[in-house]
Design a protein around this motif. Sequence first.
Motif, PDB file in Angstrom:
ATOM      1  N   LYS A   1       2.537 -28.604 -14.500  1.00  0.00           N
ATOM      2  CA  LYS A   1       3.231 -29.412 -15.491  1.00  0.00           C
ATOM      3  C   LYS A   1       2.675 -29.156 -16.888  1.00  0.00           C
ATOM      4  O   LYS A   1       1.580 -28.626 -17.050  1.00  0.00           O
ATOM      5  N   GLU A   2       3.456 -29.530 -17.890  1.00  0.00           N
ATOM      6  CA  GLU A   2       3.019 -29.385 -19.270  1.00  0.00           C
ATOM      7  C   GLU A   2       1.979 -30.440 -19.625  1.00  0.00           C
ATOM      8  O   GLU A   2       1.919 -31.512 -19.021  1.00  0.00           O
ATOM      9  N   ARG A   3       1.167 -30.126 -20.606  1.00  0.00           N
ATOM     10  CA  ARG A   3       0.223 -31.096 -21.121  1.00  0.00           C
ATOM     11  C   ARG A   3       0.986 -32.239 -21.793  1.00  0.00           C
ATOM     12  O   ARG A   3       1.928 -31.996 -22.550  1.00  0.00           O
ATOM     13  N   GLU A   4       0.593 -33.475 -21.513  1.00  0.00           N
ATOM     14  CA  GLU A   4       1.302 -34.618 -22.064  1.00  0.00           C
ATOM     15  C   GLU A   4       0.353 -35.588 -22.758  1.00  0.00           C
ATOM     16  O   GLU A   4      -0.812 -35.730 -22.389  1.00  0.00           O
ATOM     17  N   PHE A   5       0.878 -36.263 -23.759  1.00  0.00           N
ATOM     18  CA  PHE A   5       0.138 -37.262 -24.503  1.00  0.00           C
ATOM     19  C   PHE A   5      -0.103 -38.495 -23.648  1.00  0.00           C
ATOM     20  O   PHE A   5       0.782 -38.946 -22.923  1.00  0.00           O
ATOM     21  N   VAL A   6      -1.305 -39.063 -23.756  1.00  0.00           N
ATOM     22  CA  VAL A   6      -1.657 -40.261 -23.002  1.00  0.00           C
ATOM     23  C   VAL A   6      -1.901 -41.449 -23.933  1.00  0.00           C
ATOM     24  O   VAL A   6      -1.288 -42.507 -23.789  1.00  0.00           O
ATOM     25  N   ALA A   7      -2.808 -41.281 -24.890  1.00  0.00           N
ATOM     26  CA  ALA A   7      -3.174 -42.379 -25.774  1.00  0.00           C
ATOM     27  C   ALA A   7      -3.902 -41.828 -26.987  1.00  0.00           C
ATOM     28  O   ALA A   7      -4.422 -40.716 -26.960  1.00  0.00           O
ATOM     29  N   ALA A   8      -3.965 -42.623 -28.055  1.00  0.00           N
ATOM     30  CA  ALA A   8      -4.680 -42.225 -29.261  1.00  0.00           C
ATOM     31  C   ALA A   8      -5.316 -43.441 -29.914  1.00  0.00           C
ATOM     32  O   ALA A   8      -4.845 -44.573 -29.749  1.00  0.00           O
ATOM     33  N   VAL A   9      -6.388 -43.197 -30.655  1.00  0.00           N
ATOM     34  CA  VAL A   9      -7.075 -44.239 -31.403  1.00  0.00           C
ATOM     35  C   VAL A   9      -7.510 -43.663 -32.737  1.00  0.00           C
ATOM     36  O   VAL A   9      -7.879 -42.490 -32.829  1.00  0.00           O
ATOM     37  N   TRP A  10      -7.454 -44.497 -33.772  1.00  0.00           N
ATOM     38  CA  TRP A  10      -7.861 -44.072 -35.109  1.00  0.00           C
ATOM     39  C   TRP A  10      -9.276 -44.562 -35.409  1.00  0.00           C
ATOM     40  O   TRP A  10      -9.614 -45.718 -35.136  1.00  0.00           O
ATOM     41  N   TRP A  11     -10.102 -43.655 -35.947  1.00  0.00           N
ATOM     42  CA  TRP A  11     -11.495 -43.989 -36.229  1.00  0.00           C
ATOM     43  C   TRP A  11     -11.633 -45.154 -37.198  1.00  0.00           C
ATOM     44  O   TRP A  11     -12.475 -46.024 -37.022  1.00  0.00           O
ATOM     45  N   SER A  12     -10.810 -45.163 -38.239  1.00  0.00           N
ATOM     46  CA  SER A  12     -10.991 -46.108 -39.333  1.00  0.00           C
ATOM     47  C   SER A  12     -10.678 -47.546 -38.938  1.00  0.00           C
ATOM     48  O   SER A  12     -11.542 -48.424 -39.024  1.00  0.00           O
ATOM     49  N   ALA A  13      -9.456 -47.803 -38.497  1.00  0.00           N
ATOM     50  CA  ALA A  13      -9.017 -49.168 -38.222  1.00  0.00           C
ATOM     51  C   ALA A  13      -8.944 -49.499 -36.735  1.00  0.00           C
ATOM     52  O   ALA A  13      -8.763 -50.663 -36.385  1.00  0.00           O
ATOM     53  N   GLY A  14      -9.068 -48.498 -35.877  1.00  0.00           N
ATOM     54  CA  GLY A  14      -9.006 -48.753 -34.454  1.00  0.00           C
ATOM     55  C   GLY A  14      -7.610 -48.918 -33.892  1.00  0.00           C
ATOM     56  O   GLY A  14      -7.451 -49.385 -32.760  1.00  0.00           O
ATOM     57  N   ASN A  15      -6.601 -48.560 -34.679  1.00  0.00           N
ATOM     58  CA  ASN A  15      -5.230 -48.608 -34.187  1.00  0.00           C
ATOM     59  C   ASN A  15      -5.095 -47.774 -32.917  1.00  0.00           C
ATOM     60  O   ASN A  15      -5.755 -46.744 -32.773  1.00  0.00           O
ATOM     61  N   THR A  16      -4.229 -48.198 -32.019  1.00  0.00           N
ATOM     62  CA  THR A  16      -4.020 -47.479 -30.771  1.00  0.00           C
ATOM     63  C   THR A  16      -2.541 -47.295 -30.484  1.00  0.00           C
ATOM     64  O   THR A  16      -1.711 -48.104 -30.903  1.00  0.00           O
ATOM     65  N   VAL A  17      -2.218 -46.231 -29.779  1.00  0.00           N
ATOM     66  CA  VAL A  17      -0.876 -45.997 -29.267  1.00  0.00           C
ATOM     67  C   VAL A  17      -1.003 -45.467 -27.850  1.00  0.00           C
ATOM     68  O   VAL A  17      -2.001 -44.834 -27.492  1.00  0.00           O
ATOM     69  N   TYR A  18       0.026 -45.712 -27.035  1.00  0.00           N
ATOM     70  CA  TYR A  18       0.001 -45.326 -25.634  1.00  0.00           C
ATOM     71  C   TYR A  18       1.325 -44.738 -25.203  1.00  0.00           C
ATOM     72  O   TYR A  18       2.386 -45.138 -25.694  1.00  0.00           O
ATOM     73  N   ALA A  19       1.252 -43.802 -24.278  1.00  0.00           N
ATOM     74  CA  ALA A  19       2.452 -43.356 -23.605  1.00  0.00           C
ATOM     75  C   ALA A  19       2.965 -44.474 -22.713  1.00  0.00           C
ATOM     76  O   ALA A  19       2.189 -45.266 -22.173  1.00  0.00           O
ATOM     77  N   ASP A  20       4.277 -44.548 -22.559  1.00  0.00           N
ATOM     78  CA  ASP A  20       4.861 -45.606 -21.745  1.00  0.00           C
ATOM     79  C   ASP A  20       4.332 -45.587 -20.311  1.00  0.00           C
ATOM     80  O   ASP A  20       4.213 -46.635 -19.675  1.00  0.00           O
ATOM     81  N   SER A  21       4.000 -44.418 -19.814  1.00  0.00           N
ATOM     82  CA  SER A  21       3.570 -44.279 -18.436  1.00  0.00           C
ATOM     83  C   SER A  21       2.221 -44.940 -18.145  1.00  0.00           C
ATOM     84  O   SER A  21       1.912 -45.226 -16.990  1.00  0.00           O
ATOM     85  N   VAL A  22       1.421 -45.181 -19.191  1.00  0.00           N
ATOM     86  CA  VAL A  22       0.098 -45.758 -18.990  1.00  0.00           C
ATOM     87  C   VAL A  22      -0.070 -47.099 -19.677  1.00  0.00           C
ATOM     88  O   VAL A  22      -1.107 -47.757 -19.495  1.00  0.00           O
ATOM     89  N   LYS A  23       0.904 -47.522 -20.450  1.00  0.00           N
ATOM     90  CA  LYS A  23       0.810 -48.773 -21.202  1.00  0.00           C
ATOM     91  C   LYS A  23       0.577 -49.949 -20.255  1.00  0.00           C
ATOM     92  O   LYS A  23       1.267 -50.104 -19.252  1.00  0.00           O
ATOM     93  N   GLY A  24      -0.404 -50.769 -20.587  1.00  0.00           N
ATOM     94  CA  GLY A  24      -0.751 -51.912 -19.762  1.00  0.00           C
ATOM     95  C   GLY A  24      -1.787 -51.614 -18.711  1.00  0.00           C
ATOM     96  O   GLY A  24      -2.341 -52.549 -18.109  1.00  0.00           O
ATOM     97  N   ARG A  25      -2.072 -50.340 -18.464  1.00  0.00           N
ATOM     98  CA  ARG A  25      -3.062 -49.952 -17.463  1.00  0.00           C
ATOM     99  C   ARG A  25      -4.273 -49.263 -18.080  1.00  0.00           C
ATOM    100  O   ARG A  25      -5.384 -49.415 -17.581  1.00  0.00           O
TER     101      ARG A  25
END
Length: 118
Positions: free
Chosen positions: A43-67
Motif C-alpha cells: 500500500k501507499e504511505r498514508e498520513f496519520v497525524a501531525a502536531v505543531w511545535w509552537s502551539a501544539g495544534n494537532t490533526v488526524y486522519a479519519d481512520s485514527v481519530k478518537g483512538r
Amino acid sequence: QVHVEESGGGLVQAGGSLRLSCAAAGRSFSSDAMAWFRQAPGKEREFVAAVWWSAGNTVYADSVKGRFTVSRDNAKNTVYLQMDSLKPEDTAVYYCADKTDPRLVKYWGQGTQVTVSS
C-alpha cells in the motif's frame, strides 16, 4: 536538516496500546510541524497525524481519530503517537517526518514496525 529516529513499535493484540516516539535532531527551518505516516505492505504511505511545535495544534486522519493521540515535548525534541484501541488494519511501518505532505520529505528514517494481531 532534521534527522528523526522512530521507536516503540511492537506486536500487540487487537484492542491493545502502544506509544511510539520520534526523536528529532536538527529542527527544520521550513516547517513548524512534525507528522506521522504509515505504510502497510503493498500500500501507499498514508498520513496519520501531525502536531505543531509552537502551539501544539494537532490533526488526524479519519481512520485514527478518537483512538490515536499525537503530542510533542519541545524540551526533548521528541514527538509521540499514543495508539489505543488498535486494530489489525493499523498494522504498518510507522514513520515520522518534518512535513505534513509526504511529497516534500527528502529523507525518511527506518520507521518502526507495528503489528496488531486479531
